[in-house]
Write a protein that holds these residues in place. Sequence first.
Motif, PDB file in Angstrom:
ATOM      1  N   ARG A  45       0.839  -1.181   0.000  1.00 15.36           N
ATOM      2  CA  ARG A  45       0.000   0.000   0.000  1.00 15.36           C
ATOM      3  C   ARG A  45       0.886   1.247   0.000  1.00 15.36           C
ATOM      4  O   ARG A  45       1.960   1.276   0.604  1.00 15.36           O
ATOM      5  CB  ARG A  45      -0.896   0.036   1.250  1.00 15.36           C
ATOM      6  N   LYS A  46       0.441   2.305  -0.675  1.00 18.13           N
ATOM      7  CA  LYS A  46       1.191   3.549  -0.689  1.00 18.13           C
ATOM      8  C   LYS A  46       0.965   4.298   0.618  1.00 18.13           C
ATOM      9  O   LYS A  46      -0.165   4.616   0.980  1.00 18.13           O
ATOM     10  CB  LYS A  46       0.772   4.423  -1.869  1.00 18.13           C
ATOM     11  N   GLY A  47       2.049   4.566   1.331  1.00 15.55           N
ATOM     12  CA  GLY A  47       1.950   5.347   2.559  1.00 15.55           C
ATOM     13  C   GLY A  47       2.182   6.814   2.266  1.00 15.55           C
ATOM     14  O   GLY A  47       3.055   7.171   1.471  1.00 15.55           O
ATOM     15  N   ARG A  48       1.418   7.669   2.914  1.00 16.32           N
ATOM     16  CA  ARG A  48       1.532   9.109   2.685  1.00 16.32           C
ATOM     17  C   ARG A  48       1.957   9.795   3.974  1.00 16.32           C
ATOM     18  O   ARG A  48       1.251   9.714   4.975  1.00 16.32           O
ATOM     19  CB  ARG A  48       0.201   9.653   2.162  1.00 16.32           C
ATOM     20  N   PRO A  49       3.109  10.478   3.977  1.00 14.49           N
ATOM     21  CA  PRO A  49       3.616  11.109   5.197  1.00 14.49           C
ATOM     22  C   PRO A  49       2.658  12.171   5.735  1.00 14.49           C
ATOM     23  O   PRO A  49       2.129  12.986   4.981  1.00 14.49           O
ATOM     24  CB  PRO A  49       4.940  11.743   4.738  1.00 14.49           C
ATOM     25  N   LEU A  50       2.454  12.144   7.039  1.00 17.10           N
ATOM     26  CA  LEU A  50       1.562  13.093   7.696  1.00 17.10           C
ATOM     27  C   LEU A  50       2.305  14.041   8.620  1.00 17.10           C
ATOM     28  O   LEU A  50       2.185  15.249   8.524  1.00 17.10           O
ATOM     29  CB  LEU A  50       0.502  12.341   8.507  1.00 17.10           C
ATOM     30  N   THR A  51       3.053  13.485   9.568  1.00 15.49           N
ATOM     31  CA  THR A  51       3.735  14.284  10.576  1.00 15.49           C
ATOM     32  C   THR A  51       4.787  13.422  11.249  1.00 15.49           C
ATOM     33  O   THR A  51       4.878  12.218  10.992  1.00 15.49           O
ATOM     34  CB  THR A  51       2.725  14.829  11.604  1.00 15.49           C
TER      35      THR A  51
ATOM     36  N   ARG B  81      12.630  10.161  15.232  1.00 15.97           N
ATOM     37  CA  ARG B  81      12.966   9.070  14.332  1.00 15.97           C
ATOM     38  C   ARG B  81      11.755   8.369  13.750  1.00 15.97           C
ATOM     39  O   ARG B  81      11.910   7.435  12.955  1.00 15.97           O
ATOM     40  CB  ARG B  81      13.824   8.031  15.044  1.00 15.97           C
ATOM     41  N   THR B  82      10.540   8.789  14.113  1.00 18.94           N
ATOM     42  CA  THR B  82       9.342   8.063  13.706  1.00 18.94           C
ATOM     43  C   THR B  82       8.387   8.945  12.923  1.00 18.94           C
ATOM     44  O   THR B  82       7.997  10.020  13.375  1.00 18.94           O
ATOM     45  CB  THR B  82       8.609   7.478  14.920  1.00 18.94           C
ATOM     46  N   LEU B  83       8.006   8.477  11.746  1.00 17.43           N
ATOM     47  CA  LEU B  83       7.113   9.195  10.848  1.00 17.43           C
ATOM     48  C   LEU B  83       5.721   8.587  10.919  1.00 17.43           C
ATOM     49  O   LEU B  83       5.568   7.367  10.970  1.00 17.43           O
ATOM     50  CB  LEU B  83       7.663   9.087   9.422  1.00 17.43           C
ATOM     51  N   LEU B  84       4.703   9.432  10.937  1.00 15.49           N
ATOM     52  CA  LEU B  84       3.323   8.969  10.879  1.00 15.49           C
ATOM     53  C   LEU B  84       2.864   8.980   9.429  1.00 15.49           C
ATOM     54  O   LEU B  84       2.970   9.992   8.734  1.00 15.49           O
ATOM     55  CB  LEU B  84       2.422   9.868  11.720  1.00 15.49           C
TER      56      LEU B  84
ATOM     57  N   LEU C 249      -3.531   4.145   9.787  1.00 16.44           N
ATOM     58  CA  LEU C 249      -2.354   4.911  10.188  1.00 16.44           C
ATOM     59  C   LEU C 249      -1.219   3.941  10.523  1.00 16.44           C
ATOM     60  O   LEU C 249      -1.446   2.881  11.116  1.00 16.44           O
ATOM     61  CB  LEU C 249      -2.654   5.779  11.410  1.00 16.44           C
ATOM     62  N   TYR C 250       0.009   4.347  10.161  1.00 15.63           N
ATOM     63  CA  TYR C 250       1.192   3.531  10.406  1.00 15.63           C
ATOM     64  C   TYR C 250       2.304   4.399  10.989  1.00 15.63           C
ATOM     65  O   TYR C 250       2.386   5.604  10.707  1.00 15.63           O
ATOM     66  CB  TYR C 250       1.694   2.903   9.100  1.00 15.63           C
ATOM     67  N   ALA C 251       3.163   3.759  11.772  1.00 14.28           N
ATOM     68  CA  ALA C 251       4.401   4.386  12.243  1.00 14.28           C
ATOM     69  C   ALA C 251       5.558   3.811  11.443  1.00 14.28           C
ATOM     70  O   ALA C 251       5.662   2.589  11.277  1.00 14.28           O
ATOM     71  CB  ALA C 251       4.609   4.126  13.726  1.00 14.28           C
ATOM     72  N   TYR C 252       6.434   4.703  10.940  1.00 17.68           N
ATOM     73  CA  TYR C 252       7.591   4.272  10.136  1.00 17.68           C
ATOM     74  C   TYR C 252       8.854   4.765  10.826  1.00 17.68           C
ATOM     75  O   TYR C 252       9.032   5.966  11.053  1.00 17.68           O
ATOM     76  CB  TYR C 252       7.499   4.856   8.727  1.00 17.68           C
ATOM     77  N   ASN C 253       9.738   3.830  11.184  1.00 19.17           N
ATOM     78  CA  ASN C 253      10.982   4.164  11.852  1.00 19.17           C
ATOM     79  C   ASN C 253      12.025   4.574  10.807  1.00 19.17           C
ATOM     80  O   ASN C 253      12.438   3.757   9.982  1.00 19.17           O
ATOM     81  CB  ASN C 253      11.495   2.975  12.675  1.00 19.17           C
ATOM     82  N   LEU C 254      12.435   5.838  10.836  1.00 19.79           N
ATOM     83  CA  LEU C 254      13.380   6.356   9.839  1.00 19.79           C
ATOM     84  C   LEU C 254      14.781   5.783  10.006  1.00 19.79           C
ATOM     85  O   LEU C 254      15.591   5.847   9.074  1.00 19.79           O
ATOM     86  CB  LEU C 254      13.436   7.887   9.938  1.00 19.79           C
ATOM     87  N   LYS C 255      15.075   5.221  11.162  1.00 18.30           N
ATOM     88  CA  LYS C 255      16.403   4.648  11.402  1.00 18.30           C
ATOM     89  C   LYS C 255      16.484   3.196  10.951  1.00 18.30           C
ATOM     90  O   LYS C 255      17.503   2.753  10.415  1.00 18.30           O
ATOM     91  CB  LYS C 255      16.758   4.744  12.885  1.00 18.30           C
ATOM     92  N   THR C 256      15.412   2.440  11.173  1.00 17.39           N
ATOM     93  CA  THR C 256      15.440   1.007  10.880  1.00 17.39           C
ATOM     94  C   THR C 256      14.594   0.614   9.669  1.00 17.39           C
ATOM     95  O   THR C 256      14.664  -0.541   9.230  1.00 17.39           O
ATOM     96  CB  THR C 256      14.926   0.209  12.097  1.00 17.39           C
TER      97      THR C 256
END
Length: 396
Positions: free
Chosen positions: A111-117, A122-125, A138-145
Amino acid sequence: MTVEPEHDLSRIIGRAVDRAPQAPGDYSTQILAHSRRRRARTQALLAAAAVVLVVGGGAVAVRGVVGGEPPVAATPTSEAMPSPMMTTPAPIAQVWPEAVHTIPMKLPNSRKGRPLTLIDDRTLLLETWQSFEKADALYAYNLKTDQTRKITDIRTPKGVFASGYVVGGGKIVWQTIDNMRTSFWSVPLSGGQPTAVETDAPVEGRGDGLVVAGDKIAFSLHEGGVFTLPLEGGAVTPVQGAERHHILQWPWVGTPGEYTPDKGPSFEEILNVETGETSKALVRPDEESVRCGVTTCAGRRLGHNSFYRLRDGSRERDLPQSTMGLAYDRFMTVDLAPTGGQTLLDLATGRSGDLGLRPDAKGQVSIIQPGLNPYNRLIAYELKGQYVIIDLAKIR
């Protein structure tokens, strides 16, 4: 008490930072732009607009981004602002490597995730869509891992859209607007089912500003007025003295709001609702589209060039051709001639970085306008099949 920015600038910024909502990563900042159609529906939700302009004979998509956390206390100086750029700067990832990330556009589930905030440093919503601009999860994306975690599913009635996502108090909070009434929802950061934030009476009007301030939700309405509400639900309380105002950067509120007719100024007058301090920005009769933050304003002279200055009119400097708006009280985007791209310009230091955007075969190029919400921290845009994520709070 009236604040004189040239004498009291550091105190203003310091107080704004100290009293700002301590949302992890904050409401924070900038998310990938939402479309003009959504803006028309909600009449200025915190979701920014996407419009199409004509530049040099080509259609140019203007994509805004939203979110917000108090900006770094860096004051633009006359020495910092460079002359109009004649050469292409280095890529933004080379100029500010600590602030820039690239992530896949698709999640592991395709699925295409769309950045919110940003949830934290280190964590993108992210959100996924059920249909055009209608969120379903809604998903949490860890920018480090690069790990992804699902937080919750979102379900809204037909014609009703979730928007204005903010983070604070261990929760994600957002709003929906239905029949000119605004409702609020929350879910724990750890995950679970969304729950309604109950109010003692319906909120009549269209929400346009939303933050988590301690144990309260603070919000403003497109029609004017600032209010607070316990994070767990309860009585909606008008903020005294802010009956016409909109949230700028909590605890600063102002009038007019971001959306003004006839290219009028925004946030010309601001009020600190915790201290009672006020500030009125200098706006001259021959100026248009003047957009102000807590300390700085940027705009355009009629028939002439763009400019920026402090709210009291001091330290004014001319700018290269730029998009209107001021992000995080210090950043703008500037057209990059002759390539047709854009650079991100830091007014506090004079440094700039090439965003990497270029016209396609039809002469179209996505233009990033980070100032549609003036206290944004996150800029996110698509480039070569990936998202570029810029955390303005990491730029020093």
